[in-house]
Write an enzyme that holds these catalytic residues in place. Structure first.
Site, mmCIF file in Angstrom:
data_model
loop_
_atom_site.group_PDB
_atom_site.id
_atom_site.type_symbol
_atom_site.label_atom_id
_atom_site.label_comp_id
_atom_site.label_asym_id
_atom_site.label_seq_id
_atom_site.Cartn_x
_atom_site.Cartn_y
_atom_site.Cartn_z
ATOM 1 N N GLY A 77 17.242 39.858 71.634
ATOM 2 C CA GLY A 77 15.795 40.031 71.516
ATOM 3 C C GLY A 77 15.015 39.438 72.679
ATOM 4 O O GLY A 77 13.800 39.296 72.609
ATOM 5 N N HIS A 83 25.293 36.694 61.966
ATOM 6 C CA HIS A 83 24.321 37.017 63.014
ATOM 7 C C HIS A 83 23.661 35.721 63.467
ATOM 8 O O HIS A 83 23.423 34.824 62.662
ATOM 9 C CB HIS A 83 23.281 38.013 62.480
ATOM 10 C CG HIS A 83 22.396 38.529 63.574
ATOM 11 N ND1 HIS A 83 21.339 37.805 64.064
ATOM 12 C CD2 HIS A 83 22.447 39.679 64.291
ATOM 13 C CE1 HIS A 83 20.769 38.495 65.046
ATOM 14 N NE2 HIS A 83 21.421 39.635 65.196
ATOM 15 N N SER A 139 20.160 42.782 73.604
ATOM 16 C CA SER A 139 19.298 43.602 74.450
ATOM 17 C C SER A 139 20.001 44.837 75.021
ATOM 18 O O SER A 139 19.788 45.211 76.172
ATOM 19 C CB SER A 139 18.671 42.757 75.563
ATOM 20 O OG SER A 139 17.873 41.721 74.992
ATOM 21 N N GLU A 176 27.651 38.458 70.583
ATOM 22 C CA GLU A 176 26.225 38.485 70.852
ATOM 23 C C GLU A 176 25.787 37.147 71.434
ATOM 24 O O GLU A 176 25.547 36.185 70.688
ATOM 25 C CB GLU A 176 25.442 38.736 69.552
ATOM 26 C CG GLU A 176 25.782 40.050 68.893
ATOM 27 C CD GLU A 176 24.621 40.570 68.064
ATOM 28 O OE1 GLU A 176 24.186 41.688 68.328
ATOM 29 O OE2 GLU A 176 24.141 39.842 67.176
ATOM 30 N N GLU A 203 20.744 34.911 64.066
ATOM 31 C CA GLU A 203 19.522 34.524 63.324
ATOM 32 C C GLU A 203 19.880 33.918 61.977
ATOM 33 O O GLU A 203 19.211 33.003 61.497
ATOM 34 C CB GLU A 203 18.597 35.751 63.173
ATOM 35 C CG GLU A 203 17.965 36.112 64.511
ATOM 36 C CD GLU A 203 17.726 37.592 64.723
ATOM 37 O OE1 GLU A 203 17.645 38.352 63.740
ATOM 38 O OE2 GLU A 203 17.631 38.005 65.902
ATOM 39 N N ASN A 252 20.995 47.151 63.886
ATOM 40 C CA ASN A 252 20.545 46.106 62.964
ATOM 41 C C ASN A 252 19.016 46.186 62.900
ATOM 42 O O ASN A 252 18.343 45.850 63.863
ATOM 43 C CB ASN A 252 21.009 44.743 63.502
ATOM 44 C CG ASN A 252 20.472 43.582 62.694
ATOM 45 O OD1 ASN A 252 19.934 43.769 61.601
ATOM 46 N ND2 ASN A 252 20.618 42.376 63.235
ATOM 47 N N TRP A 253 18.515 46.643 61.773
ATOM 48 C CA TRP A 253 17.059 46.856 61.659
ATOM 49 C C TRP A 253 16.310 45.569 61.347
ATOM 50 O O TRP A 253 15.070 45.568 61.312
ATOM 51 C CB TRP A 253 16.758 47.911 60.591
ATOM 52 C CG TRP A 253 17.288 49.278 60.905
ATOM 53 C CD1 TRP A 253 17.979 49.657 62.026
ATOM 54 C CD2 TRP A 253 17.180 50.455 60.099
ATOM 55 N NE1 TRP A 253 18.303 50.991 61.960
ATOM 56 C CE2 TRP A 253 17.829 51.504 60.789
ATOM 57 C CE3 TRP A 253 16.608 50.730 58.849
ATOM 58 C CZ2 TRP A 253 17.907 52.801 60.275
ATOM 59 C CZ3 TRP A 253 16.687 52.021 58.334
ATOM 60 C CH2 TRP A 253 17.337 53.049 59.050
ATOM 61 N N LYS A 254 17.046 44.510 61.088
ATOM 62 C CA LYS A 254 16.432 43.193 60.795
ATOM 63 C C LYS A 254 15.329 43.337 59.732
ATOM 64 O O LYS A 254 15.426 44.178 58.847
ATOM 65 C CB LYS A 254 15.895 42.556 62.078
ATOM 66 C CG LYS A 254 16.950 42.501 63.188
ATOM 67 C CD LYS A 254 16.566 41.580 64.299
ATOM 68 C CE LYS A 254 17.579 41.680 65.422
ATOM 69 N NZ LYS A 254 17.392 40.708 66.464
ATOM 70 N N GLY A 300 19.620 45.785 68.279
ATOM 71 C CA GLY A 300 18.485 45.363 67.465
ATOM 72 C C GLY A 300 17.273 46.223 67.756
ATOM 73 O O GLY A 300 17.074 47.296 67.187
ATOM 74 N N GLY A 301 16.442 45.765 68.693
ATOM 75 C CA GLY A 301 15.155 46.407 68.985
ATOM 76 C C GLY A 301 15.227 47.917 69.136
ATOM 77 O O GLY A 301 14.456 48.652 68.496
HETATM 78 C C1 PEP Z 1 20.775 42.022 67.283
HETATM 79 O O1 PEP Z 1 19.905 41.891 66.456
HETATM 80 O O2 PEP Z 1 21.939 41.915 66.917
HETATM 81 C C2 PEP Z 1 20.411 42.289 68.676
HETATM 82 C C3 PEP Z 1 21.377 42.347 69.539
HETATM 83 O O3 PEP Z 1 19.081 42.474 68.966
HETATM 84 P P1 PEP Z 1 18.476 43.083 70.339
HETATM 85 O O4 PEP Z 1 19.229 44.339 70.644
HETATM 86 O O5 PEP Z 1 17.045 43.325 70.036
HETATM 87 O O6 PEP Z 1 18.692 42.037 71.394
#
Ligand code: PEP
Length: 251
Positions: free
Chosen positions: A174, A96, A214, A168, A98, A11-13, A235-236
């Site tokens: 994050g 998600h 994470s 999640e 967010e 997920n590039w957000k 994500g990251g």
């Molecule tokens: C996500 O955006 O779904 C996520 C899990 O982010 P991260 O891996 O950065 O925690």
């Protein structure tokens, strides 16, 4: 036991210019994939068409990060399922954390978005997860069952075929904090139990349940070793080709 093909999704957000997206997708096209995982990337809408074009003919699949529930209309800034599909998305992430916490996507709204995705044949990556307060109050499973119950309401196993769930925990997204493999396994098993109760054992056994929160090159192996963890939503580290490639090639 059913063998499920693993999925590694990134997920590039709200990251990456067109040039950065193109460079990342070109690097990922060359990535090893020793587990024959399904690899999905979810760029932001400005990059979606470009990424889909560049991914053509490769093993990469492209997902929207969200869609609106209507096909078109006066919804300034929103993107419809028709537009996401037209731009090359085969999947959409829905729910998600967010989207839920920053943009106010409720279970009811998500249920309408599920309808929109199903109407247009977009595969759904449906995200669920508890906050830290809910975990500490021992509400994790109840919260997730409610998110699934309400978000997927009104659809049969046949209609939801191919559904992907992403667990999640909100406190792990994050933050650098990851659920322990045992915590992930416990919730994934509970999600599968919910699916079995609601849609039958075959559906539950066929459904891929991803862990997100994470996930890193350094912890993916132990998470993926859990029997009910079928993949990762990242994500990251999905923004860094070498890290994401290592995650794709989990041991
Ligand atoms: C996500 O955006 O779904 C996520 C899990 O982010 P991260 O891996 O950065 O925690």
């Amino acid at each position: 036991m059913t063998k499920r093909t693993p999925i590694i999704a990134g997920n590039w957000k709200m990251h990456n210019t067109l040039a950065e997206s193109a460079a990342l997708v070109e690097a990922l096209k060359k990535a090893d994939n020793k587990n024959n995982a399904e690899i999905i990337v979810a760029p932001s809408f400005t990059s979606l068409a470009k990424v889909a074009e560049l991914a053509k003919g490769s093993a990469l699949q492209v997902s929207a990060q969200d869609i609106h529930w209507e096909d078109k209309g006066a919804f300034t800034s929103a993107v419809s399922p028709v537009q996401a599909k037209d731009a090359g998305a085969t999947h959409t992430i829905l729910g998600h954390s967010e989207r839920r916490s920053v943009f106010g996507d409720t279970d009811e709204i998500l249920n309408k978005k599920v309808a929109a995705a199903l109407r247009h044949g977009l595969a759904i990556i449906f995200c669920v997860g508890e906050t830290l307060a809910q975990r500490e109050a021992n509400e994790t499973i109840a919260v997730i069952d409610t998110q699934l119950e309400n978000g997927l309401k009104g659809y049969t196993a046949e209609q939801l075929k191919g559904l992907i769930i992403a667990y999640e925990p909100v406190w792990a997204i994050g933050t650098g904090k990851t659920a322990t493999p045992a915590q992930a396994q416990e919730v994934h098993a509970a999600i599968r139990k919910f699916l079995a109760g609601k849609y039958g054992e075959d559906f539950a056994q066929a459904t891929r349940i991803l862990y997100g929160g994470s996930v890193k090159d350094t912890n993916v192996d132990e998470i993926m070793a859990q029997p009910d963890v079928d993949g990762a939503l990242v994500g990251g580290q999905a923004l860094i080709a070498e890290k994401f490639t290592r995650i794709i090639n989990f041991n």
